[in-house]
Motif scaffolding. Sequence first.
Motif, short mmCIF file in Angstrom:
data_model
loop_
_atom_site.label_atom_id
_atom_site.label_comp_id
_atom_site.label_asym_id
_atom_site.label_seq_id
_atom_site.Cartn_x
_atom_site.Cartn_y
_atom_site.Cartn_z
N TRP A 50 0.83 -1.22 0.06
CA TRP A 50 -0.19 0.01 0.25
C TRP A 50 0.85 1.38 -0.24
O TRP A 50 0.53 1.95 -0.78
CB TRP A 50 -1.00 0.15 1.32
CG TRP A 50 -1.34 1.20 1.66
CD1 TRP A 50 -1.09 2.18 2.73
CD2 TRP A 50 -2.20 2.39 0.84
NE1 TRP A 50 -1.36 3.35 2.77
CE2 TRP A 50 -2.26 3.69 1.64
CE3 TRP A 50 -2.91 2.16 -0.09
CZ2 TRP A 50 -2.82 4.48 1.12
CZ3 TRP A 50 -3.47 3.41 -0.94
CH2 TRP A 50 -3.62 4.42 -0.22
N GLU A 51 1.87 1.24 0.85
CA GLU A 51 2.78 2.28 0.80
C GLU A 51 3.35 2.59 -0.56
O GLU A 51 3.16 3.85 -0.95
CB GLU A 51 4.12 2.11 1.65
CG GLU A 51 3.53 2.14 3.35
CD GLU A 51 4.84 1.93 4.15
OE1 GLU A 51 5.86 2.14 3.50
OE2 GLU A 51 4.57 1.51 5.31
N GLY A 52 3.70 1.54 -1.38
CA GLY A 52 4.38 1.83 -2.75
C GLY A 52 3.18 2.25 -3.80
O GLY A 52 3.51 3.03 -4.35
N HIS A 53 2.17 1.85 -3.45
CA HIS A 53 0.76 2.24 -4.23
C HIS A 53 0.57 3.70 -4.12
O HIS A 53 0.29 4.48 -4.99
CB HIS A 53 -0.26 1.38 -3.92
CG HIS A 53 -1.48 1.84 -4.57
ND1 HIS A 53 -2.06 1.30 -5.58
CD2 HIS A 53 -2.66 2.69 -4.29
CE1 HIS A 53 -3.12 1.97 -6.00
NE2 HIS A 53 -3.29 2.67 -5.17
N ASP A 54 0.65 4.21 -2.84
CA ASP A 54 0.24 5.41 -2.52
C ASP A 54 1.38 6.52 -2.77
O ASP A 54 1.04 7.55 -3.20
CB ASP A 54 0.17 5.65 -0.89
CG ASP A 54 -0.53 6.97 -0.29
OD1 ASP A 54 -1.62 7.35 -1.04
OD2 ASP A 54 -0.03 7.34 0.64
N SER A 55 2.43 6.10 -2.64
CA SER A 55 3.83 6.97 -3.25
C SER A 55 4.32 6.53 -4.72
O SER A 55 5.05 7.55 -5.26
CB SER A 55 4.77 6.55 -2.14
OG SER A 55 5.43 5.32 -2.31
N GLY A 56 3.71 5.69 -5.42
CA GLY A 56 4.20 5.50 -6.55
C GLY A 56 5.43 4.83 -6.85
O GLY A 56 6.31 4.86 -7.88
N ASP A 57 5.71 4.21 -5.65
CA ASP A 57 7.15 3.38 -5.73
C ASP A 57 7.02 1.85 -6.26
O ASP A 57 6.41 0.89 -5.63
CB ASP A 57 7.71 3.17 -4.22
CG ASP A 57 9.05 2.72 -4.08
OD1 ASP A 57 9.43 2.14 -5.08
OD2 ASP A 57 9.67 2.93 -3.01
N GLU A 58 7.27 1.84 -7.40
CA GLU A 58 6.82 0.52 -8.08
C GLU A 58 7.69 -0.65 -7.72
O GLU A 58 7.45 -1.61 -7.65
CB GLU A 58 6.86 0.59 -9.70
CG GLU A 58 5.98 1.63 -10.28
CD GLU A 58 4.74 0.91 -10.31
OE1 GLU A 58 4.44 -0.20 -10.08
OE2 GLU A 58 3.64 1.70 -9.89
N GLU A 59 9.10 -0.15 -7.29
CA GLU A 59 9.95 -1.06 -6.85
C GLU A 59 9.53 -1.74 -5.64
O GLU A 59 9.62 -3.11 -5.21
CB GLU A 59 11.28 -0.32 -6.47
CG GLU A 59 12.48 -1.37 -6.10
CD GLU A 59 13.94 -0.84 -6.14
OE1 GLU A 59 14.74 -1.28 -5.60
OE2 GLU A 59 13.97 0.50 -6.66
N LEU A 60 8.87 -1.14 -4.56
CA LEU A 60 8.60 -1.44 -3.54
C LEU A 60 7.21 -2.13 -3.54
O LEU A 60 7.27 -3.32 -2.88
CB LEU A 60 8.07 -0.33 -2.45
CG LEU A 60 7.42 -0.71 -1.09
CD1 LEU A 60 8.70 -1.52 -0.35
CD2 LEU A 60 7.04 0.61 -0.28
N LYS A 61 6.33 -2.10 -4.43
CA LYS A 61 5.17 -2.81 -4.88
C LYS A 61 5.61 -4.23 -5.37
O LYS A 61 5.19 -5.24 -5.05
CB LYS A 61 4.18 -2.03 -6.07
CG LYS A 61 3.41 -1.00 -5.34
CD LYS A 61 2.79 -0.18 -6.63
CE LYS A 61 1.83 -0.93 -7.25
NZ LYS A 61 1.17 -0.30 -8.23
#
Length: 434
Positions: free
Chosen positions: A173-184
Amino acid sequence: MADLKPRERDAIVQALRAGVVPKLGLRHIQVGRAREIEELVRDIDRIADGGSAIRFIIGEYGSGKTFFLNLIRLVALEKGLVVMFADLAPDRRIHASGGQARGLYAEMARNLATRTKPDGGALASVVERFVAKAQQDGEAEDRSAGEMIRERLAHLEELTGGFDFAEVVRRYWEGHDSGDEELKSAALRWLRGEFATRTDARKALGVRTIVDDASVYDHLKLMSAFVTSAGYKGLLVGLDEMVNLFKLSSAQARNANYEQILRILNDVLQGSAAHLGFLMGGTPEFLMNTRRGLYSYEALQSRLAENSFARDGLVDLSGPVVRLANLTPEDLFVLLANIREIMQPGPDPLPDEALEAFMAHCSDRIGEAYFRTPRNTVTAFVNLLAVLAQNPGVTWPDLVEALDIGADAGDDMSDVDEAIGAEPASEELASFRL
């Protein structure tokens, strides 16, 4: 078959010619076994209502086990379940210590399917649906999406391995919210069981555990709870080619796998699992051989023993073991007629007389195996129709007369029996062989 799509027609024809089960359009060729299907549909309804189920689908090589498993898989998808299916192999087992169990989980996770993505690869869609649902409900209740996600993952933390599972979803969710594709991407890799070391997982996601050989079943229970939170009805896990456990040369490895099966069986029968079902496909040897099969493990033999009253034509399909009834010649005729309709949709199809002659020829060559284990028969018929379609001057009597067909030996157990110096475990087991 007016509703048959070109894509389904191509998938059916290509799969049948190769002797494998098509993943699309099974309803167009399904014949027989109505009672078994009804019983498994009741299992799916039980899973959707919050219960659990386990079935061992037992049949000879070529008798239709994989077809039956895939048919139930499609029914589960239509009823709103998520499905995770995989074949066991030497490098994919239920229990192991060298990564083979994690390999099985990773294969199932890659094959995870939903009704909108029936071909697999649906894990990202499931996680996105969970996140989107939390966002929508948060907006409706004037609460943040992060708060809703934490609240809806709280119950997972009560399960074994649930804290890190919930943390990984939150990181997604953090990656989704911040646009961090690597985290997703890292979160999805963890959920698919693709991290090999805890060090890598800690660096990428801040969690201390991974899906490993010892935690596969616990993660299946976590996945069941998660997909239910995402709005699905439950999780159906399908494992085919269970006979690969029978073939393990190490008695210790076989018993460890059978002990894991016993754990799953006890959880399901005692009602400890929720929204979770298992289908396991295997041969009679895998079930009944008292030296290497499930019956070699005493606790499993007692739980999987057949109802002593179910004989002399009486049937009990309520137990964990479902023996696939043999197709009849009439069933096979209907199956061939369905295939004819798929491959020859025009006004001048092969006459019924040709189907009867084809079946008679197969019966003369291989006996009743032509309809009991019909894989070779079906493949030969598809090949015959293909030749007729591409060679207008050829007639069906010539092709039928020249047909050379043998019984489907499958991946028989003769080499295993020789290795252990044993005959089939009993006359009853021997009767299941061709």
